[in-house]
Design an enzyme around this catalytic site. Structure first.
Site, PDB file in Angstrom:
ATOM      1  CB  SER A 137      -0.833  -0.111   1.179  1.00  0.00           C
ATOM      2  OG  SER A 137      -1.824  -1.043   1.147  1.00  0.00           O
ATOM      3  NE  ARG A 138       3.727   2.353  -5.042  1.00  0.00           N
ATOM      4  CZ  ARG A 138       3.480   0.866  -5.250  1.00  0.00           C
ATOM      5  NH1 ARG A 138       3.490  -0.033  -4.446  1.00  0.00           N
ATOM      6  NH2 ARG A 138       3.401   0.651  -6.444  1.00  0.00           N
TER       7      ARG A 138
END
Length: 236
Positions: free
Chosen positions: A211-212
């Site tokens: 999710s970065r």
């Protein structure tokens, strides 16, 4: 709100034409207790791991410089050849190349390593210094003969003009150098060629996460600390 022009084309991650979503990074995590007190030891640990993980040419690094007063930035890929107690060392032409022009006006540079196979990157920023002739000669002697000859022959980044024969001009220079050093194994390092050391003031270690929400730790020089560095976690 930003609207893409009608003729714009989004870049599909990893060449996947069916998805606009980037790949998720899931191969690791990074925590403070895993870090060495100084970035040189930490880099060595990660570099060794990259080698054992079959990362393709982990010594490949993006070397970026900027000229003053314009601030114009240029980047290119080079090989990291040495890491010592002072910094990160690369070798190149320091007379005619664009990077040479940049560091003459602005003796600073950055390095960026990307190791896809382990989903890691390392960034380095700092001042630069030339290695001594003796240090450069020691590495130069390890190069293949053709590479040593090429260092003498190439006026790196200068235009090879079409009307003058383009590559033929370079090939003739190579022949001239070969004749000059014919029968000689010991070739002196050119005075315009040699090593450049990046003296790090900041080193960041980046581990990809889902999710970065990546793990990022930054080492910053601090003369007041026992190790000479402070370590900070950065928001992804």
């Amino acid at each position: 709100m930003f609207h893409s022009p009608a003729n714009s084309r989004p870049v599909a991650p990893a060449g996947d034409r069916n998805s606009a979503q980037a790949d998720q990074y899931t191969k690791g995590s990074l925590h403070r207790h895993q870090l060495h007190p100084n970035p040189f030891s930490q880099f060595n640990t990660w570099f060794t791991h990259a080698q054992s993980s079959a990362v393709h040419q982990p010594e490949t690094v993006c070397f970026s410089t900027a000229s003053l007063p314009s601030g114009s930035v240029s980047s290119r890929y080079v090989y990291l050849k040495e890491l010592d107690e002072r910094g990160f060392v690369i070798y190149s032409n320091w007379a005619t190349s664009r990077k040479a022009e940049d560091v003459r006006s602005n003796p600073r540079a950055s390095l960026a390593f990307w190791w896809h196979e382990v989903e890691r990157q390392v960034r380095v920023e700092g001042k630069v210094e030339r290695l001594t002739e003796g240090e450069s000669q020691a590495y130069y002697d390890l190069r293949a003969r053709g590479s040593r000859v090429g260092a003498w022959a190439s006026e790196q980044s200068k235009v090879l003009r079409e009307e003058e024969g383009e590559r033929k001009v370079l090939e003739e220079r190579v022949k001239d150098v070969e004749r000059r050093f014919e029968g000689k194994e010991d070739i002196p390092v050119p005075d315009f060629w040699g090593g450049l050391r990046v003296l790090p003031e900041m080193v960041e270690f980046w581990q990809g996460r889902e999710s970065r929400l990546h793990d990022r730790f930054r080492y910053v020089r601090d003369g007041g600390s026992e190790s000479g560095w402070i370590i900070e976690r950065l928001s992804p």
